[in-house]
Design an enzyme around this catalytic site. Sequence first.
Site, PDB file in Angstrom:
ATOM      1  N   ILE A  32     -22.380  -8.408 -44.235  1.00  0.00           N
ATOM      2  CA  ILE A  32     -21.360  -8.733 -45.235  1.00  0.00           C
ATOM      3  C   ILE A  32     -21.896  -9.757 -46.225  1.00  0.00           C
ATOM      4  O   ILE A  32     -21.698  -9.642 -47.444  1.00  0.00           O
ATOM      5  CB  ILE A  32     -20.080  -9.261 -44.555  1.00  0.00           C
ATOM      6  CG1 ILE A  32     -19.367  -8.127 -43.812  1.00  0.00           C
ATOM      7  CG2 ILE A  32     -19.140  -9.892 -45.585  1.00  0.00           C
ATOM      8  CD1 ILE A  32     -18.150  -8.577 -43.036  1.00  0.00           C
ATOM      9  N   VAL A  33     -22.598 -10.768 -45.716  1.00  0.00           N
ATOM     10  CA  VAL A  33     -23.176 -11.796 -46.584  1.00  0.00           C
ATOM     11  C   VAL A  33     -24.230 -11.185 -47.503  1.00  0.00           C
ATOM     12  O   VAL A  33     -24.312 -11.523 -48.690  1.00  0.00           O
ATOM     13  CB  VAL A  33     -23.774 -12.932 -45.736  1.00  0.00           C
ATOM     14  CG1 VAL A  33     -24.564 -13.902 -46.601  1.00  0.00           C
ATOM     15  CG2 VAL A  33     -22.662 -13.673 -44.990  1.00  0.00           C
ATOM     16  N   THR A  34     -25.042 -10.276 -46.966  1.00  0.00           N
ATOM     17  CA  THR A  34     -26.047  -9.597 -47.783  1.00  0.00           C
ATOM     18  C   THR A  34     -25.394  -8.850 -48.937  1.00  0.00           C
ATOM     19  O   THR A  34     -25.810  -8.970 -50.098  1.00  0.00           O
ATOM     20  CB  THR A  34     -26.852  -8.603 -46.931  1.00  0.00           C
ATOM     21  OG1 THR A  34     -27.553  -9.305 -45.905  1.00  0.00           O
ATOM     22  CG2 THR A  34     -27.857  -7.841 -47.783  1.00  0.00           C
ATOM     23  N   ASP A  68     -27.773 -15.351 -50.470  1.00  0.00           N
ATOM     24  CA  ASP A  68     -28.158 -14.107 -49.808  1.00  0.00           C
ATOM     25  C   ASP A  68     -29.133 -14.369 -48.661  1.00  0.00           C
ATOM     26  O   ASP A  68     -29.157 -13.633 -47.675  1.00  0.00           O
ATOM     27  CB  ASP A  68     -28.779 -13.158 -50.831  1.00  0.00           C
ATOM     28  CG  ASP A  68     -29.224 -11.843 -50.208  1.00  0.00           C
ATOM     29  OD1 ASP A  68     -28.397 -11.204 -49.535  1.00  0.00           O
ATOM     30  OD2 ASP A  68     -30.396 -11.467 -50.383  1.00  0.00           O
ATOM     31  N   ASP A  71     -28.107 -14.677 -44.796  1.00  0.00           N
ATOM     32  CA  ASP A  71     -27.979 -13.606 -43.807  1.00  0.00           C
ATOM     33  C   ASP A  71     -29.063 -13.685 -42.743  1.00  0.00           C
ATOM     34  O   ASP A  71     -28.830 -13.386 -41.573  1.00  0.00           O
ATOM     35  CB  ASP A  71     -27.973 -12.231 -44.479  1.00  0.00           C
ATOM     36  CG  ASP A  71     -29.242 -11.975 -45.292  1.00  0.00           C
ATOM     37  OD1 ASP A  71     -30.133 -12.851 -45.324  1.00  0.00           O
ATOM     38  OD2 ASP A  71     -29.331 -10.890 -45.906  1.00  0.00           O
ATOM     39  N   GLY A  72     -30.263 -14.097 -43.156  1.00  0.00           N
ATOM     40  CA  GLY A  72     -31.348 -14.241 -42.193  1.00  0.00           C
ATOM     41  C   GLY A  72     -31.065 -15.336 -41.180  1.00  0.00           C
ATOM     42  O   GLY A  72     -31.327 -15.177 -39.980  1.00  0.00           O
ATOM     43  N   ARG A  76     -30.585 -14.909 -37.123  1.00  0.00           N
ATOM     44  CA  ARG A  76     -31.330 -15.693 -36.123  1.00  0.00           C
ATOM     45  C   ARG A  76     -30.383 -16.352 -35.134  1.00  0.00           C
ATOM     46  O   ARG A  76     -30.698 -16.453 -33.943  1.00  0.00           O
ATOM     47  CB  ARG A  76     -32.202 -16.738 -36.829  1.00  0.00           C
ATOM     48  CG  ARG A  76     -33.453 -16.158 -37.480  1.00  0.00           C
ATOM     49  CD  ARG A  76     -34.379 -17.259 -37.972  1.00  0.00           C
ATOM     50  NE  ARG A  76     -33.785 -17.993 -39.083  1.00  0.00           N
ATOM     51  CZ  ARG A  76     -33.889 -17.633 -40.355  1.00  0.00           C
ATOM     52  NH1 ARG A  76     -34.553 -16.526 -40.679  1.00  0.00           N
ATOM     53  NH2 ARG A  76     -33.345 -18.348 -41.324  1.00  0.00           N
ATOM     54  N   ASP A  89     -31.037  -5.221 -46.242  1.00  0.00           N
ATOM     55  CA  ASP A  89     -31.512  -6.405 -46.953  1.00  0.00           C
ATOM     56  C   ASP A  89     -32.575  -6.029 -47.978  1.00  0.00           C
ATOM     57  O   ASP A  89     -32.547  -6.504 -49.123  1.00  0.00           O
ATOM     58  CB  ASP A  89     -32.064  -7.420 -45.951  1.00  0.00           C
ATOM     59  CG  ASP A  89     -32.386  -8.753 -46.607  1.00  0.00           C
ATOM     60  OD1 ASP A  89     -31.466  -9.372 -47.178  1.00  0.00           O
ATOM     61  OD2 ASP A  89     -33.559  -9.165 -46.570  1.00  0.00           O
ATOM     62  N   ASP A  93     -32.298  -6.318 -52.043  1.00  0.00           N
ATOM     63  CA  ASP A  93     -33.303  -7.059 -52.806  1.00  0.00           C
ATOM     64  C   ASP A  93     -33.760  -6.257 -54.017  1.00  0.00           C
ATOM     65  O   ASP A  93     -33.935  -6.789 -55.115  1.00  0.00           O
ATOM     66  CB  ASP A  93     -34.510  -7.391 -51.927  1.00  0.00           C
ATOM     67  CG  ASP A  93     -34.228  -8.503 -50.935  1.00  0.00           C
ATOM     68  OD1 ASP A  93     -33.183  -9.173 -51.065  1.00  0.00           O
ATOM     69  OD2 ASP A  93     -35.054  -8.701 -50.020  1.00  0.00           O
TER      70      ASP A  93
END
Length: 222
Positions: A32-34, A68, A71-72, A76, A89, A93
Amino acid sequence: MSNVYLMTRAAYVKLSRPVAKAALRAGLTPDIVTLAGTAAAVIGALTLFPIGQLWWGAVVVSFFVLADMLDGAMAREQGGGTRFGAVLDATCDRLGDGAVFAGLTWWAAFGLDSPSLVVATLICLVTSQVISYIKARAEASGLRGDGGIIERPERLVIVLIGAGLSDLPFFPLPWTLHVAMWVLAVASVVTLLQRVHAVRTSPGAMEPLHPANGEKPETSEP
């Protein structure tokens, strides 16, 4: 990749951890954040750059590019991302990069009426996509296709700084956009050639595409 970038990224990862935890507690997911970050960056690039609001366009895109990256950090915190998340992702990009260069191309053509800048932005638009495709296609074939003098983080830094400074409030420096785009265009072409060379020299790169034992051959698309 430069040590400065690695140090900056490490600091961002550390600082973003509390935000990532809060986002997860709020019920958000990395995907969702991506999507949200990419959508906002694309909208900002395609609405602000074409009308010459390069300073605010650079600020907005920079903010959502950093968002963005959250999201990573969220992935994690969940113990690692998913394969779908990685593909999503990478896809987002490409959309973000394309929107930035498309917006600047429009401004160069219809706002500045600068054929040379149009050429530079189009080179950046095309090579930004092809450079990433080379790596993806090579890895799908079990080959090496990474490396080069410039990658996505450096590419974004150059274009956003060049665009922002060219429309700097109270003291604009119009020449910075031209310089940034041509430096980036040349560096991107060099990187493209470097990646093609990396693929060409990878172990197994010159093996026949169509196996002689009757196995299904690879397609031309990943």
